[in-house]
Design a protein around this motif. Sequence first.
Motif, PDB file in Angstrom:
ATOM      1  N   UNK A  16       9.111 -56.086 -16.106  1.00 18.03           N
ATOM      2  CA  UNK A  16       9.216 -56.923 -17.305  1.00 18.03           C
ATOM      3  C   UNK A  16       8.232 -58.078 -17.182  1.00 18.03           C
ATOM      4  N   UNK A  17       7.607 -58.408 -18.289  1.00 21.22           N
ATOM      5  CA  UNK A  17       6.677 -59.523 -18.285  1.00 21.22           C
ATOM      6  C   UNK A  17       6.884 -60.353 -19.550  1.00 21.22           C
ATOM      7  N   UNK A  18       7.103 -61.663 -19.379  1.00 26.56           N
ATOM      8  CA  UNK A  18       7.354 -62.532 -20.530  1.00 26.56           C
ATOM      9  C   UNK A  18       8.812 -62.946 -20.595  1.00 26.56           C
ATOM     10  N   UNK A  19       9.315 -63.242 -21.795  1.00 25.35           N
ATOM     11  CA  UNK A  19      10.689 -63.724 -21.947  1.00 25.35           C
ATOM     12  C   UNK A  19      11.590 -62.637 -22.510  1.00 25.35           C
ATOM     13  N   UNK A  20      12.733 -62.435 -21.881  1.00 22.00           N
ATOM     14  CA  UNK A  20      13.720 -61.519 -22.458  1.00 22.00           C
ATOM     15  C   UNK A  20      14.731 -62.360 -23.217  1.00 22.00           C
ATOM     16  N   UNK A  21      14.508 -62.478 -24.515  1.00 20.44           N
ATOM     17  CA  UNK A  21      15.395 -63.287 -25.350  1.00 20.44           C
ATOM     18  C   UNK A  21      15.999 -62.427 -26.453  1.00 20.44           C
ATOM     19  N   UNK A  22      16.630 -63.091 -27.425  1.00 18.94           N
ATOM     20  CA  UNK A  22      17.315 -62.356 -28.492  1.00 18.94           C
ATOM     21  C   UNK A  22      16.366 -61.446 -29.259  1.00 18.94           C
ATOM     22  N   UNK A  23      15.122 -61.892 -29.415  1.00 17.01           N
ATOM     23  CA  UNK A  23      14.166 -61.103 -30.189  1.00 17.01           C
ATOM     24  C   UNK A  23      13.573 -59.958 -29.374  1.00 17.01           C
ATOM     25  N   UNK A  24      13.444 -60.141 -28.057  1.00 17.58           N
ATOM     26  CA  UNK A  24      12.731 -59.141 -27.254  1.00 17.58           C
ATOM     27  C   UNK A  24      13.649 -58.202 -26.457  1.00 17.58           C
ATOM     28  N   UNK A  25      14.899 -58.613 -26.231  1.00 16.61           N
ATOM     29  CA  UNK A  25      15.805 -57.774 -25.430  1.00 16.61           C
ATOM     30  C   UNK A  25      15.946 -56.342 -25.983  1.00 16.61           C
ATOM     31  N   UNK A  26      15.960 -56.174 -27.326  1.00 15.11           N
ATOM     32  CA  UNK A  26      16.065 -54.800 -27.853  1.00 15.11           C
ATOM     33  C   UNK A  26      14.932 -53.881 -27.384  1.00 15.11           C
ATOM     34  N   UNK A  27      13.783 -54.457 -27.010  1.00 15.91           N
ATOM     35  CA  UNK A  27      12.671 -53.629 -26.525  1.00 15.91           C
ATOM     36  C   UNK A  27      13.065 -52.926 -25.227  1.00 15.91           C
ATOM     37  N   UNK A  28      13.786 -53.637 -24.364  1.00 11.86           N
ATOM     38  CA  UNK A  28      14.234 -53.016 -23.116  1.00 11.86           C
ATOM     39  C   UNK A  28      15.286 -51.948 -23.404  1.00 11.86           C
ATOM     40  N   UNK A  29      16.209 -52.260 -24.318  1.00 14.28           N
ATOM     41  CA  UNK A  29      17.220 -51.253 -24.707  1.00 14.28           C
ATOM     42  C   UNK A  29      16.562 -49.981 -25.172  1.00 14.28           C
ATOM     43  N   UNK A  30      15.546 -50.140 -26.020  1.00 11.07           N
ATOM     44  CA  UNK A  30      14.877 -48.973 -26.608  1.00 11.07           C
ATOM     45  C   UNK A  30      14.188 -48.144 -25.528  1.00 11.07           C
ATOM     46  N   UNK A  31      13.512 -48.830 -24.606  1.00 13.08           N
ATOM     47  CA  UNK A  31      12.823 -48.114 -23.524  1.00 13.08           C
ATOM     48  C   UNK A  31      13.831 -47.355 -22.658  1.00 13.08           C
ATOM     49  N   UNK A  32      14.933 -48.022 -22.316  1.00 17.29           N
ATOM     50  CA  UNK A  32      15.926 -47.387 -21.443  1.00 17.29           C
ATOM     51  C   UNK A  32      16.599 -46.217 -22.142  1.00 17.29           C
ATOM     52  N   UNK A  33      16.836 -46.373 -23.433  1.00 19.43           N
ATOM     53  CA  UNK A  33      17.461 -45.290 -24.184  1.00 19.43           C
ATOM     54  C   UNK A  33      16.608 -44.025 -24.094  1.00 19.43           C
ATOM     55  N   UNK A  34      15.301 -44.233 -24.082  1.00 20.58           N
ATOM     56  CA  UNK A  34      14.364 -43.107 -24.039  1.00 20.58           C
ATOM     57  C   UNK A  34      14.218 -42.530 -22.627  1.00 20.58           C
ATOM     58  N   UNK A  35      14.240 -43.400 -21.637  1.00 18.42           N
ATOM     59  CA  UNK A  35      13.841 -42.988 -20.280  1.00 18.42           C
ATOM     60  C   UNK A  35      14.986 -42.805 -19.290  1.00 18.42           C
ATOM     61  N   UNK A  36      16.186 -43.280 -19.632  1.00 20.16           N
ATOM     62  CA  UNK A  36      17.239 -43.359 -18.607  1.00 20.16           C
ATOM     63  C   UNK A  36      17.928 -42.031 -18.299  1.00 20.16           C
ATOM     64  N   UNK A  37      17.762 -41.062 -19.175  1.00 19.81           N
ATOM     65  CA  UNK A  37      18.435 -39.782 -18.999  1.00 19.81           C
ATOM     66  C   UNK A  37      18.061 -39.148 -17.652  1.00 19.81           C
TER      67      UNK A  37
END
Lengths: 99, 139
Positions: A16-37
């Motif tokens: 992760x690079x930058x700030x994980x805040x209310x606006x950006x946290x969904x980006x991590x959710x989206x990536x994990x949803x795709x890759x975590x399987x």
Amino acid sequence: MKLTHEKNGTELTVHLSGEMNTLTAPELSALLEKELDGVQNLTLDFTECDYVSSAGLRVLLATYKQMKAAKGNMELANVGEDFMDVLQNTGLDAVFGIF
Amino acid sequence: MTEEYSLRIPAKLEGMDLILAFVSLLLDNHGCAAKVRTKLRMAVEELYVNVTLYAYPSGDGWVEIRGNVENGMATFRLIDGGKPFDPLEKPDPDTLLSGEDREIGGLGIFMVKSMVDELEYEYSGGCNRLTLKKQISEQ
């Protein structure tokens, strides 16, 4: 926030690079949803991210629960001072594997 | 009394960057330590997000941030004209529960309380008013 990741069989590392805040946290959710399987070992590398708001903690907690349910592991790596303060204040330092 | 600065924007989540930029600029102008700035930014983020989610259930509204630094003490006020809502009334989450039992929500306001020196809620003149204060020099 910028996210890069490496997947090696059942191991996934996300940097992760930058700030994980209310606006950006969904980006991590989206990536994990795709890759975590099928992932058994998840490492989140916070070398370049020392700002994690409660929205970020929610994503981490949800992911932790998901990994536990799948009998996998989640680790937070290279946690900085400010993020560590947040983890300690919320008691989550005792929940997550941190190194 | 030093000057108070303010910024009024629509109460939308997308406005968070503007609010946080306001906080950062004001603090940087007063030589605030980076660690303290992070805590104040996080505290304001949590409170601002609450306003955008709960203050105006039936439509559009506004939110205003006011800030000043006096004698090393930063004061930020978040004001909105939405329905009365005291986020500080919420009970603190149980931080001793194990990971499986921890609830996903409820951490935001708890974090705010741990990050600032003073936190107050008031409803007056038809507005919600949240005031937070923090000493900006490293102790």
